[in-house]
Design a protein around this motif. Structure first.
Motif, PDB file in Angstrom:
ATOM      1  N   TRP A  61     -57.800  47.357  70.200  1.00 36.13           N
ATOM      2  CA  TRP A  61     -57.888  48.748  70.185  1.00 36.13           C
ATOM      3  C   TRP A  61     -59.133  49.255  69.675  1.00 36.13           C
ATOM      4  O   TRP A  61     -59.967  48.848  68.976  1.00 36.13           O
TER       5      TRP A  61
ATOM      6  N   PRO B 236     -61.482  53.303  69.746  1.00 34.77           N
ATOM      7  CA  PRO B 236     -61.957  54.568  70.437  1.00 34.77           C
ATOM      8  C   PRO B 236     -63.068  54.507  71.308  1.00 34.77           C
ATOM      9  O   PRO B 236     -64.061  53.792  70.986  1.00 34.77           O
ATOM     10  N   ASP B 237     -63.235  55.400  72.280  1.00 34.23           N
ATOM     11  CA  ASP B 237     -64.290  55.708  73.213  1.00 34.23           C
ATOM     12  C   ASP B 237     -65.043  56.701  72.471  1.00 34.23           C
ATOM     13  O   ASP B 237     -65.115  57.208  71.451  1.00 34.23           O
TER      14      ASP B 237
ATOM     15  N   GLN C 137     -54.900  59.975  72.593  1.00 29.24           N
ATOM     16  CA  GLN C 137     -55.242  60.730  71.629  1.00 29.24           C
ATOM     17  C   GLN C 137     -55.416  60.290  70.215  1.00 29.24           C
ATOM     18  O   GLN C 137     -56.055  60.339  69.385  1.00 29.24           O
ATOM     19  N   THR C 138     -54.339  59.263  70.088  1.00 31.81           N
ATOM     20  CA  THR C 138     -54.191  58.511  68.826  1.00 31.81           C
ATOM     21  C   THR C 138     -53.955  57.004  69.088  1.00 31.81           C
ATOM     22  O   THR C 138     -53.321  56.793  70.215  1.00 31.81           O
TER      23      THR C 138
ATOM     24  N   LEU D 266     -63.646  59.737  71.346  1.00 36.98           N
ATOM     25  CA  LEU D 266     -62.689  59.402  70.132  1.00 36.98           C
ATOM     26  C   LEU D 266     -61.321  59.286  70.956  1.00 36.98           C
ATOM     27  O   LEU D 266     -60.251  59.746  70.250  1.00 36.98           O
ATOM     28  N   LEU D 267     -61.121  58.969  72.271  1.00 34.42           N
ATOM     29  CA  LEU D 267     -59.932  58.648  72.746  1.00 34.42           C
ATOM     30  C   LEU D 267     -59.606  57.240  72.817  1.00 34.42           C
ATOM     31  O   LEU D 267     -60.758  56.401  72.945  1.00 34.42           O
ATOM     32  N   TRP D 268     -58.562  56.785  72.534  1.00 30.87           N
ATOM     33  CA  TRP D 268     -58.244  55.527  72.135  1.00 30.87           C
ATOM     34  C   TRP D 268     -57.987  54.372  73.474  1.00 30.87           C
ATOM     35  O   TRP D 268     -57.103  54.826  74.383  1.00 30.87           O
TER      36      TRP D 268
ATOM     37  N   SER E 127     -56.019  53.325  78.222  1.00 31.34           N
ATOM     38  CA  SER E 127     -57.047  54.470  77.770  1.00 31.34           C
ATOM     39  C   SER E 127     -56.689  55.565  77.807  1.00 31.34           C
ATOM     40  O   SER E 127     -55.607  56.021  78.350  1.00 31.34           O
TER      41      SER E 127
END
Length: 227
Positions: A159, A161-162, A192-193, A165-167, A189
């Motif tokens: 896991w 975040p890009d 949001q969380t 800030l999307l996971w 991908s």
């Protein structure tokens, strides 16, 4: 998503060309690289190597991974292992943020499930054992559905975040159940969380497990039908 049924030899993929950050999935091929080198050197794992391997897989420890990446020889050594596996689109670099796809990740799982001439049976079983005993907080993902039915699940999750800030949330593994044996990679991908990503990955994992167990899928409804 990509799956290989070990009993029939059939494989399925969904959106195989989509790329994702590899995140902690790279920790499995890092250990395969260590094991390849150990075999070439004709020796056993050291206590330090066993400790780093345990931290990497059971707890997804990044400091242990950093040390292991340096220990095995970094990107060139990992690339040599990828060549043996037949991986062409995952190009090692800064670990974790390398891009990958489900086909490459499935090849890694299939190699782990089936073995290879450069991978000793003892070390293959050792890695499967680590993946079967991950920390409970990291036992989500491809285990969904299967673990509750008593299947043996060897898994590794990732896991990250890009830049927006999307996971990215991923799960790969080898599943052995009463009437199903399969290798699986689920990459996702844009969540949001982190928790949203886990929900999506586990929904897919349950669909695959139910299909592998029943052999029937209601395409119109998108849900497995038990026969």
């Amino acid at each position: 998503m990509a799956v290989t049924d070990e009993l029939t030899g059939e494989s399925w993929t969904f959106e195989p060309g989509t790329e994702y950050f590899e995140a902690s999935l790279v920790k499995v091929p890092m250990l395969l690289t260590l094991f390849r080198e150990v075999n070439e050197q004709g020796r056993a794992l050291t206590a330090d190597e066993e400790y780093l391997a345990t931290q990497m897989i059971r707890y997804s420890d990044n400091e242990a991974t950093r040390q292991m990446y340096s220990h095995i020889g970094g990107a060139p050594a990992l690339a040599a292992t990828y060549d043996l596996i037949g991986i062409s689109r995952t190009i090692p670099g800064q670990w974790g943020v390398t891009v990958t796809n489900v086909e490459d990740q499935l090849r890694i799982m299939t190699t782990l499930a089936d073995g290879a001439d450069w991978l000793s049976e003892g070390l293959r079983q050792y890695l499967l054992g680590l993946m079967e005993s991950v920390d409970p907080s990291q036992a989500w993902g491809v285990s969904a559905g299967a673990a509750a039915d008593g299947a043996t699940v060897a898994l590794k999750n990732g896991w990250l975040p890009d830049d927006n800030l999307l996971w990215n949330v991923h799960s790969v593994g080898v599943i052995n159940a009463d009437s199903a044996r399969y290798d699986i990679a689920i990459l996702s991908s844009g969540h949001q969380t982190f928790a949203d990503g886990v929900v999506v990955v586990e929904k897919v994992a349950r669909l695959v497990y139910d299909f592998e167990e029943s052999g029937i899928l209601d395409v119109a409804d998108g849900k497995p039908v038990h026969g």
